[in-house]
Enzyme design. Structure first.
Site, PDB file in Angstrom:
ATOM      1  N   ARG A 299     -13.816  -5.281   2.470  1.00 42.10           N
ATOM      2  CA  ARG A 299     -12.762  -4.848   3.399  1.00 42.10           C
ATOM      3  C   ARG A 299     -13.146  -5.099   4.854  1.00 42.10           C
ATOM      4  NH1 ARG A 299      -8.052  -4.089   4.273  1.00 42.10           N
ATOM      5  NH2 ARG A 299      -7.823  -1.952   4.995  1.00 42.10           N
TER       6      ARG A 299
ATOM      7  N   GLU B 131     -14.133  -1.346   5.808  1.00 46.42           N
ATOM      8  CA  GLU B 131     -13.503  -1.554   7.126  1.00 46.42           C
ATOM      9  C   GLU B 131     -14.331  -0.932   8.247  1.00 46.42           C
ATOM     10  OE1 GLU B 131      -9.759   0.475   6.250  1.00 46.42           O
ATOM     11  OE2 GLU B 131     -10.236   1.838   7.880  1.00 46.42           O
TER      12      GLU B 131
ATOM     13  N   TRP C 146     -12.020  11.753   8.249  1.00 48.26           N
ATOM     14  CA  TRP C 146     -10.598  11.442   8.487  1.00 48.26           C
ATOM     15  C   TRP C 146     -10.243  10.125   7.837  1.00 48.26           C
ATOM     16  CZ3 TRP C 146      -8.055   7.447  11.259  1.00 48.26           C
ATOM     17  CH2 TRP C 146      -6.666   7.661  11.399  1.00 48.26           C
TER      18      TRP C 146
ATOM     19  N   ARG D 157       0.855  -1.180   0.000  1.00 51.44           N
ATOM     20  CA  ARG D 157       0.000   0.000   0.000  1.00 51.44           C
ATOM     21  C   ARG D 157       0.891   1.230   0.000  1.00 51.44           C
ATOM     22  NH1 ARG D 157      -3.980   2.316   4.727  1.00 51.44           N
ATOM     23  NH2 ARG D 157      -2.038   3.344   5.356  1.00 51.44           N
TER      24      ARG D 157
ATOM     25  N   HIS E 148      -9.321   6.666   2.222  1.00 53.86           N
ATOM     26  CA  HIS E 148      -9.770   6.920   3.592  1.00 53.86           C
ATOM     27  C   HIS E 148     -10.986   7.826   3.677  1.00 53.86           C
ATOM     28  CE1 HIS E 148      -8.749   6.608   7.944  1.00 53.86           C
ATOM     29  NE2 HIS E 148      -8.147   5.520   7.496  1.00 53.86           N
TER      30      HIS E 148
ATOM     31  N   ASP F 219      -5.186   3.898  -0.136  1.00 53.23           N
ATOM     32  CA  ASP F 219      -6.359   4.096   0.717  1.00 53.23           C
ATOM     33  C   ASP F 219      -6.815   5.552   0.650  1.00 53.23           C
ATOM     34  OD1 ASP F 219      -7.030   3.012   4.157  1.00 53.23           O
ATOM     35  OD2 ASP F 219      -8.278   4.080   2.698  1.00 53.23           O
TER      36      ASP F 219
ATOM     37  N   TYR G 162      -3.183  11.518   7.209  1.00 50.20           N
ATOM     38  CA  TYR G 162      -3.318  10.092   7.511  1.00 50.20           C
ATOM     39  C   TYR G 162      -2.268   9.260   6.798  1.00 50.20           C
ATOM     40  CZ  TYR G 162      -4.663   5.346   6.817  1.00 50.20           C
ATOM     41  OH  TYR G 162      -4.621   3.990   6.756  1.00 50.20           O
TER      42      TYR G 162
ATOM     43  N   GLU H  73      -8.961   2.080  -2.139  1.00 49.95           N
ATOM     44  CA  GLU H  73      -9.777   1.744  -0.960  1.00 49.95           C
ATOM     45  C   GLU H  73     -10.509   2.962  -0.412  1.00 49.95           C
ATOM     46  OE1 GLU H  73      -7.321   0.115   2.082  1.00 49.95           O
ATOM     47  OE2 GLU H  73      -8.782   0.514   3.656  1.00 49.95           O
TER      48      GLU H  73
ATOM     49  N   GLU I 222      -4.491  -7.579   4.601  1.00 50.92           N
ATOM     50  CA  GLU I 222      -3.676  -6.464   5.105  1.00 50.92           C
ATOM     51  C   GLU I 222      -2.882  -6.976   6.306  1.00 50.92           C
ATOM     52  OE1 GLU I 222      -6.023  -3.214   6.441  1.00 50.92           O
ATOM     53  OE2 GLU I 222      -4.327  -1.889   6.727  1.00 50.92           O
TER      54      GLU I 222
HETATM   55  C1  CS2 Z   1      -6.732   2.062   7.589  1.00 49.64           C
HETATM   56  C2  CS2 Z   1      -6.805   1.793   9.060  1.00 49.64           C
HETATM   57  O1  CS2 Z   1      -5.472   0.080   7.463  1.00 49.64           O
HETATM   58  C3  CS2 Z   1      -6.307   0.795   6.882  1.00 49.64           C
HETATM   59  O2  CS2 Z   1      -6.828   0.546   5.780  1.00 49.64           O
HETATM   60  O3  CS2 Z   1      -7.931   2.546   7.055  1.00 49.64           O
HETATM   61  O4  CS2 Z   1      -5.533   1.842   9.556  1.00 49.64           O
HETATM   62  C4  CS2 Z   1      -7.669   2.756   9.859  1.00 49.64           C
HETATM   63  O5  CS2 Z   1      -7.162   4.063   9.718  1.00 49.64           O
HETATM   64  C5  CS2 Z   1      -7.612   2.343  11.310  1.00 49.64           C
HETATM   65  O6  CS2 Z   1      -7.934   0.983  11.408  1.00 49.64           O
HETATM   66  C6  CS2 Z   1      -8.589   3.134  12.143  1.00 49.64           C
HETATM   67  O7  CS2 Z   1      -8.637   2.604  13.434  1.00 49.64           O
HETATM   68 MG    MG Z   2      -8.391   1.716   5.206  1.00 47.77          MG
END
Ligand code: CS2
Ligand code: MG
Length: 412
Positions: A293, A272, A412, A147, A222, A220, A159, A246, A349
């Site tokens: 995810r 996620e 975020w 990634r 996000h 990502d 991030y 993602e 992951e």
């Molecule tokens: C992120 C995560 O790994 C990822 O894909 O989106 O690290 C996410 O930021 C954290 O799990 C939030 O707790």
């Molecule tokens: Mg993520």
């Protein structure tokens, strides 16, 4: 086999983890991950006050019935807190059943469908030079998929940019977005989608020029783009042939992905932050995503995530289970066993936990030639050292939040 004891263990070796520990009348221990990053204590309360009293005396073998009892019997359905609590019970009961059978859990889920799990690591850098170093470090660790996250000119704290030690994938360094020990209250980060959209295609062009066309690359988003911005990025990244883009846009509105899908063939991964199959239903049925995810810890456990993957298989959608450091080694083990058994596995992951975490949660994961394997110990294959866990009390910590240049709060 009756559940005799149920306890909730909170420990913070490198970050906060919540673990449910069940013990049967014949002494078999089962573990379940209930960690919800930044809201851990809400799940602790849900478990201690509303679930644990209902578990004592139940037949540990009745996994499906217990899941349905906790899901339907609670009346108020879905949501990250409820489903993380139910997930921990489900994982612990599968752990017990497999230990009682003397088998690694994947054997009870249909046996291995592959030799190991293709895994991806998190490379990052505040500029191309740091990013390239981080990619090389992950290649040297054997990762076959990576990634890529980078800084954005003009933005200070964003991030996914790990401290360089963490970006190199080693040491005790905490992954930068990991909130533990970054102060008890949420930290503000900044964001500018237009600056990000201007910058990112050039980053992937540089990475492809440096590392070639073959290496599977992931990114990502996000949750930060509008559907149109996500469509624009997906289209501009097509020449770089990503493995997936993602969380390209917040997906509470599953219809939003129709617009993205119309404009780009860049594969999409989402989920996620989802906690039941209902969050995925239309995304799967309309083939708006390519990878699920979800995480066992957030999706209510092994039982519902397995069912979700069976539904996804009808549409040739594969798994991409969430595996950051805020999924504990117990949660990671659970989804590695599931990923090994299902046919429509995609990628896992894998952010290695710290050495301190591995002292608290002793696990039997195998990492060989870029493939992960949960090991062949009975059950999930993870042991929780209660003495070690007791050395690291909970630390209040929250995930960061974003504000735009004009001060508007942003995803975020
Ligand atoms: C992120 C995560 O790994 C990822 O894909 O989106 O690290 C996410 O930021 C954290 O799990 C939030 O707790
Ligand atoms: Mg993520």
């Amino acid at each position: 086999m009756i559940i005799e004891r149920a306890e909730v263990v909170v420990t913070s070796p490198s970050r906060n983890f919540v673990t449910l520990r069940l013990v049967t009348d014949d002494g078999i221990v089962g573990l379940g991950d209930a960690t919800l990053n930044g809201r851990e204590l809400a799940v602790v309360a849900y478990l201690r006050d509303h679930v644990v009293p209902l578990l004592r005396g139940r037949d540990a073998h009745r996994i499906e019935d217990t899941w349905q009892f906790l899901y339907r019997g609670g009346y108020w359905r879905r949501g990250p807190v409820t489903m993380a609590a139910i997930a921990a019970v489900d994982m612990a009961l599968w752990d017990i059943k497999a230990r009682a059978a003397g088998m690694p859990l994947y054997q009870l889920l249909g046996g291995a469908s592959r030799e190991g799990l293709l895994a991806y690591g998190h490379a990052s850098g505040s500029d191309l030079s740091e990013l390239f170093d981080s990619v090389r470090a992950h290649l040297e660790q054997g990762f076959r998929a990576i990634r890529v996250q980078t800084g954005v000119p003009g933005l200070n704290a964003i991030y996914g940019i790990a401290s360089q030690a963490a970006a190199a994938g080693g040491g005790e360094e905490r992954y930068d977005h990991e909130p533990a020990r970054r102060g008890a209250l949420p930290m503000q980060e900044d964001w500018d989608t237009r600056a990000y959209l201007r910058h990112l295609p050039g980053v992937f062009e540089a990475v492809r020029n440096e590392f070639g066309p073959e290496l599977p690359l992931l990114h990502d988003g996000h949750h930060r783009m509008t559907p149109l911005q996500a469509a624009k990025l997906g289209k501009e990244l097509e020449p770089y042939d990503l493995f997936w883009l993602e969380d390209c846009t917040p997906a509470e509105n599953q219809e939003a992905l129709r617009l993205v899908r119309r404009h780009t063939t860049t594969p999409l991964a989402i989920g996620e932050v989802f906690n039941t199959v209902w969050d995925f239903k239309d995304l799967i049925r309309e083939q708006l995503i390519d990878y699920v995810r979800g995480a066992v810890t957030h999706m209510g456990g092994i039982t519902p995530l397995k069912k979700t993957m069976e539904y996804a298989a009808l549409y040739q959608i594969r798994s991409g289970f969430h595996g950051p450091t805020d999924i504990s080694p117990v949660g990671m083990a659970a989804q590695m066993h599931l990923g090994l058994a299902i046919h429509n596995f995609g990628i896992q992951e894998y952010m290695k936990h710290s050495a301190r975490t591995d002292e608290v949660f002793r696990q039997s994961f195998r990492w060989r030639d870029g493939l992960l394997h949960p090991g062949d110990e009975p059950g999930l294959g993870v042991e929780l050292d209660l003495d070690e866990a007791g050395r690291y009390p909970y630390e209040q910590a929250y995930l960061p939040f974003n504000r735009l240049a004009d001060g508007t709060v942003h995803d975020w």
